[in-house]
Design an enzyme around this catalytic site. Structure first.
Site, PDB file in Angstrom:
ATOM      1  N   VAL A  68       0.812  -1.230   0.000  1.00 35.10           N
ATOM      2  CA  VAL A  68       0.000   0.000   0.000  1.00 35.10           C
ATOM      3  C   VAL A  68       0.844   1.280   0.000  1.00 35.10           C
ATOM      4  CG1 VAL A  68      -2.069  -1.022   1.047  1.00 35.10           C
ATOM      5  CG2 VAL A  68      -0.298  -0.040   2.528  1.00 35.10           C
ATOM      6  N   SER A 147      -7.444   3.550  15.249  1.00 34.74           N
ATOM      7  CA  SER A 147      -7.219   2.624  16.365  1.00 34.74           C
ATOM      8  C   SER A 147      -7.639   3.285  17.668  1.00 34.74           C
ATOM      9  CB  SER A 147      -5.731   2.273  16.437  1.00 34.74           C
ATOM     10  OG  SER A 147      -5.431   1.694  17.693  1.00 34.74           O
ATOM     11  N   TYR A 160       2.826   4.500  16.234  1.00 36.48           N
ATOM     12  CA  TYR A 160       1.533   3.911  15.848  1.00 36.48           C
ATOM     13  C   TYR A 160       0.398   4.910  16.093  1.00 36.48           C
ATOM     14  CZ  TYR A 160      -2.151   0.328  15.647  1.00 36.48           C
ATOM     15  OH  TYR A 160      -3.271  -0.404  15.326  1.00 36.48           O
ATOM     16  N   LYS A 164      -2.156   6.783  13.443  1.00 32.80           N
ATOM     17  CA  LYS A 164      -3.599   6.531  13.520  1.00 32.80           C
ATOM     18  C   LYS A 164      -4.378   7.826  13.785  1.00 32.80           C
ATOM     19  CE  LYS A 164      -3.580   2.075  12.759  1.00 32.80           C
ATOM     20  NZ  LYS A 164      -4.143   1.545  11.522  1.00 32.80           N
ATOM     21  N   ILE A 193      -8.150  -6.239  19.424  1.00 29.89           N
ATOM     22  CA  ILE A 193      -8.820  -7.297  18.668  1.00 29.89           C
ATOM     23  C   ILE A 193      -7.846  -8.470  18.519  1.00 29.89           C
ATOM     24  CG2 ILE A 193     -10.039  -7.875  16.522  1.00 29.89           C
ATOM     25  CD1 ILE A 193     -11.348  -5.515  18.001  1.00 29.89           C
TER      26      ILE A 193
HETATM   27  P1  NAP Z   1      -2.999  -8.292  10.659  1.00 31.12           P
HETATM   28  O1  NAP Z   1      -3.697  -9.532  11.059  1.00 31.12           O
HETATM   29  O2  NAP Z   1      -1.519  -8.233  10.770  1.00 31.12           O
HETATM   30  O3  NAP Z   1      -3.453  -7.880   9.181  1.00 31.12           O
HETATM   31  C1  NAP Z   1      -2.857  -6.779   8.541  1.00 31.12           C
HETATM   32  C2  NAP Z   1      -2.633  -7.126   7.089  1.00 31.12           C
HETATM   33  O4  NAP Z   1      -2.086  -5.958   6.440  1.00 31.12           O
HETATM   34  C3  NAP Z   1      -1.621  -8.265   6.913  1.00 31.12           C
HETATM   35  O5  NAP Z   1      -2.060  -9.188   5.954  1.00 31.12           O
HETATM   36  C4  NAP Z   1      -0.394  -7.517   6.457  1.00 31.12           C
HETATM   37  O6  NAP Z   1       0.468  -8.315   5.665  1.00 31.12           O
HETATM   38  C5  NAP Z   1      -0.995  -6.402   5.643  1.00 31.12           C
HETATM   39  N1  NAP Z   1      -0.030  -5.336   5.397  1.00 31.12           N
HETATM   40  C6  NAP Z   1       0.876  -4.820   6.260  1.00 31.12           C
HETATM   41  N2  NAP Z   1       1.622  -3.894   5.647  1.00 31.12           N
HETATM   42  C7  NAP Z   1       1.192  -3.834   4.368  1.00 31.12           C
HETATM   43  C8  NAP Z   1       1.592  -3.088   3.240  1.00 31.12           C
HETATM   44  N3  NAP Z   1       2.602  -2.196   3.309  1.00 31.12           N
HETATM   45  N4  NAP Z   1       0.948  -3.267   2.068  1.00 31.12           N
HETATM   46  C9  NAP Z   1      -0.049  -4.170   1.984  1.00 31.12           C
HETATM   47  N5  NAP Z   1      -0.466  -4.924   3.014  1.00 31.12           N
HETATM   48  C10 NAP Z   1       0.159  -4.760   4.198  1.00 31.12           C
HETATM   49  O7  NAP Z   1      -3.541  -7.058  11.535  1.00 31.12           O
HETATM   50  P2  NAP Z   1      -5.007  -6.683  12.093  1.00 31.12           P
HETATM   51  O8  NAP Z   1      -4.926  -6.774  13.555  1.00 31.12           O
HETATM   52  O9  NAP Z   1      -6.054  -7.356  11.342  1.00 31.12           O
HETATM   53  O10 NAP Z   1      -5.008  -5.113  11.762  1.00 31.12           O
HETATM   54  C11 NAP Z   1      -5.680  -4.571  10.646  1.00 31.12           C
HETATM   55  C12 NAP Z   1      -5.778  -3.062  10.832  1.00 31.12           C
HETATM   56  O11 NAP Z   1      -6.523  -2.780  12.025  1.00 31.12           O
HETATM   57  C13 NAP Z   1      -4.431  -2.369  10.995  1.00 31.12           C
HETATM   58  O12 NAP Z   1      -4.462  -1.113  10.339  1.00 31.12           O
HETATM   59  C14 NAP Z   1      -4.340  -2.170  12.508  1.00 31.12           C
HETATM   60  O13 NAP Z   1      -3.509  -1.085  12.840  1.00 31.12           O
HETATM   61  C15 NAP Z   1      -5.787  -1.896  12.837  1.00 31.12           C
HETATM   62  N6  NAP Z   1      -6.119  -2.129  14.233  1.00 31.12           N
HETATM   63  C16 NAP Z   1      -5.944  -3.381  14.770  1.00 31.12           C
HETATM   64  C17 NAP Z   1      -6.272  -3.576  16.113  1.00 31.12           C
HETATM   65  C18 NAP Z   1      -6.104  -4.901  16.779  1.00 31.12           C
HETATM   66  O14 NAP Z   1      -6.205  -4.952  18.027  1.00 31.12           O
HETATM   67  N7  NAP Z   1      -5.871  -5.970  16.044  1.00 31.12           N
HETATM   68  C19 NAP Z   1      -6.783  -2.514  16.889  1.00 31.12           C
HETATM   69  C20 NAP Z   1      -6.935  -1.269  16.287  1.00 31.12           C
HETATM   70  C21 NAP Z   1      -6.611  -1.092  14.956  1.00 31.12           C
HETATM   71  P3  NAP Z   1       1.778  -8.947   6.377  1.00 31.12           P
HETATM   72  O15 NAP Z   1       1.255  -9.910   7.394  1.00 31.12           O
HETATM   73  O16 NAP Z   1       2.488  -9.564   5.224  1.00 31.12           O
HETATM   74  O17 NAP Z   1       2.496  -7.782   7.007  1.00 31.12           O
END
Ligand code: NAP
Length: 258
Positions: A68, A147, A160, A164, A193
Site C-alpha cells: 500500500v 485505532s 503507531y 492513527k 482485537i
Molecule cells: P494483521 O492480522 O496483521 O493484518 C494486517 C494485514 O495488512 C496483513 O495481511 C499484512 O500483511 C498487511 N499489510 C501490512 N503492511 C502492508 C503493506 N505495506 N501493504 C499491503 N499490506 C500490508 O492485523 P489486524 O490486527 O487485522 O489489523 C488490521 C488493521 O486494524 C491495521 O491497520 C491495525 O492497525 C488496525 N487495528 C488493529 C487492532 C487490533 O487490536 N488488532 C486494533 C486497532 C486497529 P503482512 O502480514 O504480510 O504484514
C-alpha cells in the site's frame, strides 16, 4: 429504512489488508452481503486463502498482491476494478502494521515506516479510490482504519498512535471535501482485537496485553475480527447513509469519548 439497506448486491468493494485478521473478516462479510470484493495485501498467499474462503461461501472475490506504500500499484488496482466492474462503491483501507518503541529509542526509520504504511498507505487508497468514484459518478463509502490508540496515551505507542491520529484527521477532512460528491468517509477505531498482529505483538513483548485489555473493558473481553467487520459492513452499506466524518469505536467500552 428496510433491512435490505445492508444488501450490497451489485456493489464493488476494495479492501486492503484483506489477507489477515480484520481485513480478511471484513472482506468476507462484505462478500456475504453481496459485494464483489477486490482484496489487496502484500501477503499473496494470505490473499489466496481469503479469496478461497469467500468463493467457498458462494461469494465473489479477486486478489491484488501489492504494497500500500506503492501509489502506482494501488492506482493500477483501482483501474483494474473500474475496467472490470465499471464502478467502485466501497473502499476499506485496513492494511497496517504495529510498532512498539519508547519515544527516546525511536529512530527516524521507525517513524518513517509506520507513517508510510499506516498513514500514507491509507491516504493513497483514499485518493486513488475517490478519484475513480468521482470519475464514474458513483456514490461511495470510504472506510479508514484508525485505532483505539488515539483515545489514550500509552508508553511505547508513539509512532503507531501518531499515524492513527493522522488517519482520523484525513478522514474528517476528506468527509468535508467529498460529501458534495455523495462520497462518505468514516474511520473505525477498534479496541484490542485478537488477530495475528496482536498475537505477534504479545509474543514479541512476552506480555498478555489481551488479558489486561479484557480486564478494563466493561464487557470483560477483547474483540474478534468479526466485531470490526460488522462495523465495516454498517459503514459500507446504505444503513449508514447519513453518517460521514465520524470515528466509530468497536472497543468493548474501554474508551468512551463524547
Ligand atoms: P494483521 O492480522 O496483521 O493484518 C494486517 C494485514 O495488512 C496483513 O495481511 C499484512 O500483511 C498487511 N499489510 C501490512 N503492511 C502492508 C503493506 N505495506 N501493504 C499491503 N499490506 C500490508 O492485523 P489486524 O490486527 O487485522 O489489523 C488490521 C488493521 O486494524 C491495521 O491497520 C491495525 O492497525 C488496525 N487495528 C488493529 C487492532 C487490533 O487490536 N488488532 C486494533 C486497532 C486497529 P503482512 O502480514 O504480510 O504484514
Amino acid at each position: 429504512m428496510p433491512l435490505t439497506a445492508y444488501d450490497l448486491s451489485g456493489r464493488t468493494a476494495l479492501v486492503t489488508g484483506a489477507a489477515s485478521g480484520i481485513g480478511r473478516a471484513s472482506a468476507a462479510l462484505l462478500a456475504e452481503a453481496g459485494a464483489v470484493v477486490h482484496c489487496a495485501d502484500s501477503d499473496a498467499a494470505g490473499l489466496e486463502e481469503t479469496r478461497a474462503l469467500i468463493t467457498a461461501a458462494g461469494g465473489s472475490a479477486c486478489t491484488h498482491p501489492l504494497d500500500v506504500t506503492d501509489r502506482t500499484r494501488l492506482r493500477a488496482a483501482v483501474d483494474d476494478v473500474i475496467s472490470t466492474a465499471g464502478r467502485l462503491d466501497i473502499v476499506a483501507a485496513i492494511a497496517g502494521i504495529m510498532h512498539s518503541g519508547m519515544v527516546l529509542e525511536t529512530e527516524d526509520e521507525d517513524m518513517d515506516r509506520v507513517l508510510a504504511v499506516n498513514f500514507k498507505g491509507v491516504l493513497y487508497a483514499c485518493q486513488e479510490s475517490a478519484r475513480a468514484m468521482i470519475r464514474t459518478g458513483a456514490p461511495g463509502s470510504i472506510i479508514t482504519m484508525s485505532s483505539g490508540a488515539v483515545d489514550a496515551a500509552r508508553p511505547g505507542l508513539l509512532c503507531y498512535s501518531v499515524a492513527k491520529a493522522a488517519v482520523v484527521q484525513l478522514t474528517r477532512t476528506l468527509a468535508t471535501e467529498l460529501g458534495p460528491y455523495a462520497i462518505r468517509v468514516n474511520a473505525i477505531a477498534p479496541g484490542w482485537i485478537r488477530t495475528p498482529m496482536t498475537e505477534r505483538h504479545d509474543a514479541a513483548l512476552q506480555h498478555r496485553t489481551e488479558e489486561a485489555m479484557a480486564r478494563i473493558s466493561p464487557l470483560r473481553r477483547v474483540g474478534e475480527p468479526g466485531d470490526v467487520a460488522h462495523t465495516v459492513l454498517h459503514l459500507a452499506s446504505d444503513a449508514s447513509a447519513f453518517t460521514t466524518g465520524q470515528v466509530i469505536r468497536p472497543n468493548g467500552g474501554v474508551a468512551m469519548p463524547w
